[in-house]
Design a protein around this motif. Structure first.
Motif: not given
Length: 432
Positions: A294-303
């Motif tokens: 979920e942390a990686v997915l949040r970074v991807k969405n923000e990026a």
């Protein structure tokens, strides 16, 4: 070729864009790639040089494109040279392009046999002042083999020492980076084929399967959908193998409780897709795995939201690094002291996320495109953050391909490929 024919109007537009930036009284020449030998009479499968394909649509060896916008004879401003075929070639290798087919594919009216090139090229060089050489200046290139383009350049310098030389690459870096609608449609097709492959393996993966079996399932689905296969060497990395960024041996058994990092993408009509997903072998993320996922997915969405016209590539990566730092603090992988004492040239987050977030994608997986000037609408980028934890024997990376829009958030070419943890689990568990 397995792919459906592409309208020649795309290549007509591409040539116009290139020629508009050429110097007065200049010629540009583009060569097909060689067919590279392995040993004895074996060769690598032919891959067309992406530049001649971009400008002509010709997907055949021993072809040359010549552009001379200021030629005195209008018929000589665009000339395509193709290999002359005969009955022997037709029997042993299959049909090659005729002159008429060359025109139909490229939109170029003047198509000649390759044997005529030297004579016509000499004639046109007497009218020209400058020759554009197609050198490889991609920031990731590491070519050691002498190419067909290299041999042509050496021959030209020896035969025409009084001409000026120019580079085609800076023009191509600019124009190839901004995609035409037809190109985006081809990339969407590549992504759709990748989706089919991913959905196939969600129903196939279970404890005990081997990484190479998953690779085979992808390849089967890609080829049956008119792809040549993988756009790049696939990564199927289970367990701790995911912490090797370019793990490509794909020869280990996938065990229950492990994750599998899948970095694969189909090509279609020479255009690439580039997807990464990370899935649980047994169809269920552990609490810790899901927390990191979920942390990686949040970074991807923000990026992804940062990819808008005007963004600078270097500044973008700095901002993504700040977001990743926050997530790593939340996961307990970094503490405040790590951040406070970090080396500014190698920030603390790099211990767990050591590669870039995005690269251009198109005809090449790591495609042409300027990196020091602001991003433009219709550029296509990957977005691929990851967190790699060797101590916990897993790594997670997630990646989509997105188009920068003139207004609003980027359009995700992979929006239909499952990525939410709940959807991944549901699809896997419903097929176990």
């Amino acid at each position: 070729m397995k792919y459906d024919p592409i309208k020649s109007s795309l290549f007509v537009k591409n040539r116009k864009k290139f020629m508009a930036q050429m110097k007065p009284k200049s010629i540009a020449v583009f060569n097909s790639n060689d067919i590279y030998p392995i040993s004895a009479d074996s060769t690598m499968p032919f891959q067309q040089h992406r530049d001649i394909f971009y400008l002509s649509g010709v997907d055949q060896e021993e072809s040359i494109l010549l552009l001379f916008p200021d030629a005195i004879n209008k018929e000589q401003r665009e000339v395509l040279f193709v290999r002359e075929t005969n009955d022997h070639i037709a029997v042993w290798e299959g049909e090659k392009l005729s002159k008429e087919q060359g025109t139909r594919v490229s939109g170029i009216q003047n198509v000649q046999w390759l044997g005529n090139f030297d004579k016509l090229f000499f004639e046109l060089m007497t009218e020209a002042d400058t020759i554009y050489f197609n050198t490889n200046e991609h920031y990731r290139q590491s070519v050691e083999t002498q190419t067909r383009e290299d041999r042509f350049i050496l021959k030209c310098k020896e035969k025409f020492p009084a001409h000026s030389w120019a580079k085609s690459n800076p023009i191509l870096q600019e124009i190839r980076a901004v995609k035409e609608p037809e190109e985006i449609a081809l990339m969407q097709q590549a992504c759709n084929i990748t989706e089919k492959g991913f959905r196939r393996i969600l129903g196939f993966t279970k404890p005990g399967v081997w990484e190479y079996e998953i690779e085979a399932e992808f390849l089967h689905e890609f080829i049956r959908n008119r792809s040549k296969g993988f756009a790049y060497t696939p990564i199927v990395a289970s367990g701790n193998n995911a912490n090797v960024l370019h793990y490509v041996v794909n020869n280990q058994q996938c065990m229950s409780g492990d994750l599998i990092l899948l970095d694969v993408g189909a090509e279609y009509a020479n255009y690439s897709s580039d997807m990464t997903r990370t899935i649980p072998v047994n169809g269920k993320f552990s609490k810790r795995q899901r927390e990191v996922y979920e942390a990686v997915l949040r970074v991807k969405n923000e990026a992804t939201r940062m990819l808008v016209p005007g963004t600078l590539w270097a500044e973008y990566h700095k901002e993504v690094g700040k977001i990743m730092t926050s997530e790593l603090l939340g996961l307990g992988l970094l503490d405040k002291a790590d951040v406070a004492n970090e080396n500014k040239d190698w920030p603390a987050y790099k211990k767990y996320f050591m590669h870039g977030t995005s690269h251009h994608i198109g005809l090449d997986t790591h495609d042409y495109g300027p990196l020091k000037t602001p991003m433009k609408a219709n550029m296509v980028f990957t977005v691929e953050p990851g967190i790699y934890i060797p101590a916990e024997k897993f790594g997670i990376r997630l990646e989509d391909d997105v188009i920068i829009q003139q207004k609003g958030e980027p359009f995700n070419l992979m929006k239909n490929i499952p990525i939410e943890a709940d959807e991944i689990e549901n699809l896997m568990q419903n097929t176990l």
